[in-house]
Design a protein around this motif. Structure first.
Motif, PDB file in Angstrom:
ATOM      1  N   LEU A 103       0.820  -1.206   0.000  1.00  0.00           N
ATOM      2  CA  LEU A 103       0.000   0.000   0.000  1.00  0.00           C
ATOM      3  C   LEU A 103       0.858   1.262   0.000  1.00  0.00           C
ATOM      4  O   LEU A 103       1.834   1.364   0.739  1.00  0.00           O
ATOM      5  N   GLY A 104       0.463   2.219  -0.803  1.00  0.00           N
ATOM      6  CA  GLY A 104       1.092   3.535  -0.772  1.00  0.00           C
ATOM      7  C   GLY A 104       0.277   4.475   0.091  1.00  0.00           C
ATOM      8  O   GLY A 104      -0.158   5.533  -0.369  1.00  0.00           O
ATOM      9  N   TRP A 105       0.063   4.090   1.346  1.00  0.00           N
ATOM     10  CA  TRP A 105      -0.855   4.799   2.239  1.00  0.00           C
ATOM     11  C   TRP A 105      -0.139   5.888   3.020  1.00  0.00           C
ATOM     12  O   TRP A 105       0.970   5.693   3.517  1.00  0.00           O
ATOM     13  N   PHE A 106      -0.804   7.043   3.121  1.00  0.00           N
ATOM     14  CA  PHE A 106      -0.329   8.119   3.979  1.00  0.00           C
ATOM     15  C   PHE A 106      -1.451   8.493   4.941  1.00  0.00           C
ATOM     16  O   PHE A 106      -2.622   8.559   4.539  1.00  0.00           O
ATOM     17  N   PRO A 107      -1.139   8.725   6.201  1.00  0.00           N
ATOM     18  CA  PRO A 107      -2.189   9.009   7.188  1.00  0.00           C
ATOM     19  C   PRO A 107      -2.975  10.265   6.828  1.00  0.00           C
ATOM     20  O   PRO A 107      -2.392  11.276   6.421  1.00  0.00           O
ATOM     21  N   PRO A 108      -4.296  10.220   6.978  1.00  0.00           N
ATOM     22  CA  PRO A 108      -5.101  11.412   6.693  1.00  0.00           C
ATOM     23  C   PRO A 108      -4.889  12.480   7.756  1.00  0.00           C
ATOM     24  O   PRO A 108      -4.572  12.173   8.914  1.00  0.00           O
TER      25      PRO A 108
ATOM     26  N   ASN B 156     -20.419  12.264  12.412  1.00  0.00           N
ATOM     27  CA  ASN B 156     -21.526  13.072  12.924  1.00  0.00           C
ATOM     28  C   ASN B 156     -21.309  13.517  14.361  1.00  0.00           C
ATOM     29  O   ASN B 156     -21.820  14.556  14.781  1.00  0.00           O
ATOM     30  N   PHE B 157     -20.568  12.713  15.132  1.00  0.00           N
ATOM     31  CA  PHE B 157     -20.397  12.987  16.554  1.00  0.00           C
ATOM     32  C   PHE B 157     -18.998  13.456  16.921  1.00  0.00           C
ATOM     33  O   PHE B 157     -18.789  13.985  18.011  1.00  0.00           O
ATOM     34  N   THR B 158     -18.031  13.227  16.052  1.00  0.00           N
ATOM     35  CA  THR B 158     -16.645  13.484  16.435  1.00  0.00           C
ATOM     36  C   THR B 158     -15.820  13.946  15.251  1.00  0.00           C
ATOM     37  O   THR B 158     -16.222  13.817  14.088  1.00  0.00           O
ATOM     38  N   ARG B 159     -14.658  14.455  15.583  1.00  0.00           N
ATOM     39  CA  ARG B 159     -13.657  14.839  14.593  1.00  0.00           C
ATOM     40  C   ARG B 159     -12.297  14.413  15.135  1.00  0.00           C
ATOM     41  O   ARG B 159     -12.007  14.601  16.323  1.00  0.00           O
ATOM     42  N   LEU B 160     -11.487  13.818  14.280  1.00  0.00           N
ATOM     43  CA  LEU B 160     -10.121  13.464  14.636  1.00  0.00           C
ATOM     44  C   LEU B 160      -9.171  14.315  13.811  1.00  0.00           C
ATOM     45  O   LEU B 160      -9.368  14.490  12.608  1.00  0.00           O
ATOM     46  N   GLU B 161      -8.143  14.842  14.466  1.00  0.00           N
ATOM     47  CA  GLU B 161      -7.109  15.614  13.795  1.00  0.00           C
ATOM     48  C   GLU B 161      -5.750  15.074  14.204  1.00  0.00           C
ATOM     49  O   GLU B 161      -5.568  14.638  15.354  1.00  0.00           O
TER      50      GLU B 161
ATOM     51  N   PHE C  28      -0.461   9.705  15.758  1.00  0.00           N
ATOM     52  CA  PHE C  28      -1.424  10.058  16.796  1.00  0.00           C
ATOM     53  C   PHE C  28      -2.477  11.045  16.294  1.00  0.00           C
ATOM     54  O   PHE C  28      -2.173  11.970  15.529  1.00  0.00           O
ATOM     55  N   TYR C  29      -3.696  10.836  16.795  1.00  0.00           N
ATOM     56  CA  TYR C  29      -4.819  11.728  16.519  1.00  0.00           C
ATOM     57  C   TYR C  29      -5.427  12.209  17.827  1.00  0.00           C
ATOM     58  O   TYR C  29      -5.521  11.449  18.799  1.00  0.00           O
ATOM     59  N   ALA C  30      -5.846  13.467  17.834  1.00  0.00           N
ATOM     60  CA  ALA C  30      -6.663  13.995  18.923  1.00  0.00           C
ATOM     61  C   ALA C  30      -8.125  13.773  18.570  1.00  0.00           C
ATOM     62  O   ALA C  30      -8.518  13.881  17.405  1.00  0.00           O
ATOM     63  N   ILE C  31      -8.932  13.447  19.585  1.00  0.00           N
ATOM     64  CA  ILE C  31     -10.346  13.128  19.385  1.00  0.00           C
ATOM     65  C   ILE C  31     -11.198  14.204  20.043  1.00  0.00           C
ATOM     66  O   ILE C  31     -11.037  14.505  21.233  1.00  0.00           O
TER      67      ILE C  31
ATOM     68  N   SER D 195     -16.798   8.769  21.129  1.00  0.00           N
ATOM     69  CA  SER D 195     -15.657   7.862  21.264  1.00  0.00           C
ATOM     70  C   SER D 195     -15.848   6.608  20.415  1.00  0.00           C
ATOM     71  O   SER D 195     -14.897   6.111  19.797  1.00  0.00           O
ATOM     72  N   THR D 196     -17.077   6.100  20.368  1.00  0.00           N
ATOM     73  CA  THR D 196     -17.347   4.937  19.518  1.00  0.00           C
ATOM     74  C   THR D 196     -17.136   5.279  18.053  1.00  0.00           C
ATOM     75  O   THR D 196     -16.512   4.517  17.303  1.00  0.00           O
ATOM     76  N   GLU D 197     -17.639   6.431  17.639  1.00  0.00           N
ATOM     77  CA  GLU D 197     -17.496   6.811  16.237  1.00  0.00           C
ATOM     78  C   GLU D 197     -16.035   7.050  15.872  1.00  0.00           C
ATOM     79  O   GLU D 197     -15.620   6.760  14.738  1.00  0.00           O
ATOM     80  N   ALA D 198     -15.242   7.553  16.802  1.00  0.00           N
ATOM     81  CA  ALA D 198     -13.828   7.797  16.509  1.00  0.00           C
ATOM     82  C   ALA D 198     -13.124   6.506  16.100  1.00  0.00           C
ATOM     83  O   ALA D 198     -12.397   6.462  15.096  1.00  0.00           O
ATOM     84  N   ILE D 199     -13.345   5.440  16.866  1.00  0.00           N
ATOM     85  CA  ILE D 199     -12.717   4.165  16.524  1.00  0.00           C
ATOM     86  C   ILE D 199     -13.312   3.610  15.237  1.00  0.00           C
ATOM     87  O   ILE D 199     -12.594   3.057  14.388  1.00  0.00           O
TER      88      ILE D 199
END
Length: 219
Positions: free
Chosen positions: A10-15, A21-26, A77-80, A119-123
């Protein structure tokens, strides 16, 4: 035996972000998240008992950890973001592009983020992204004594695959590690269960779930 003659690494790079709808990860940064995350999480050792990092008695110490997390390529790492603001972290880790395997770990949730749809949606978003990107297997590992994490893995639909005895030394103590995984063939059914649980119609006017995720993933 599955024919993988056409498999390509895979040529994958982290988003940079994942959003539902409930959360955002950065992607975690010191400037953007450290102060809020430190304020949201307890400083006592019990909160961090099963984590390879923490506790952090003051913001300066947490900033040092966050600086290392920000610069890391693996884990990523991502913040939730949850109902009370930035409240947790999670990471993609042990990233094996050659074999299409990735782990979700280093999950630390503040009391205000625990047991919430956010928290559920984040995972869910992390698992869904991994399979959409072409990974064949998503892993979840935890201290075998961590009953909360073991229940969470099963709730998401991960399959328990065994316990590696005397696998690690963490914070001067032995760690037996429980291994769980979802493979790509499992995901369509589990994804539908996750989406059904996250549907606003699954919650009453008080925010209580009508069907549990464990019930939905077990079908």
């Amino acid at each position: 035996m599955t024919d993988l003659s056409n498999w390509q690494p895979l040529g994958w790079f982290p988003p940079a972000t994942l959003e539902g709808n409930f959360t955002r990860l950065e992607r975690l940064t010191v400037a953007g998240h450290a102060a809020a995350l430190h304020a949201a999480n307890p400083t006592d050792a019990a909160h961090w008992a099963y984590m390879p990092y923490g506790p952090y008695p003051d913001l300066d110490v947490y900033r040092l950890w966050a600086a290392g997390a920000e610069s890391s390529d693996d884990p990523v790492f991502y913040a939730i973001h949850g109902p009370q603001g930035w409240g947790g972290v999670a990471s993609f880790m042990r990233i094996d592009r050659s074999n299409g395997v990735i782990e979700i770990g280093n999950i630390a949730l503040s009391p205000g983020l625990q047991r919430t749809p956010a928290s559920t949606e984040a995972i869910h978003l992390m698992i869904d992204h991994a399979f959409a990107a072409g990974f064949r297997r998503v892993e979840w590992k935890c201290n075998a004594e961590n009953a909360v994490s073991r229940r969470a893995a099963l709730r998401y639909g991960f399959t328990y695959e065994g316990t590696f005895r005397q696998h690690m030394v963490v914070k001067a103590a032995n760690r037996d590690t429980a291994w769980f995984a979802i493979v790509d063939g499992d995901w369509p059914r589990l994804r539908a269960a996750h989406r059904a649980w996250l549907d606003p119609e699954n919650f009453d006017t008080s925010g209580r779930q009508k069907e549990s995720l464990a019930e939905l993933t077990a079908r």
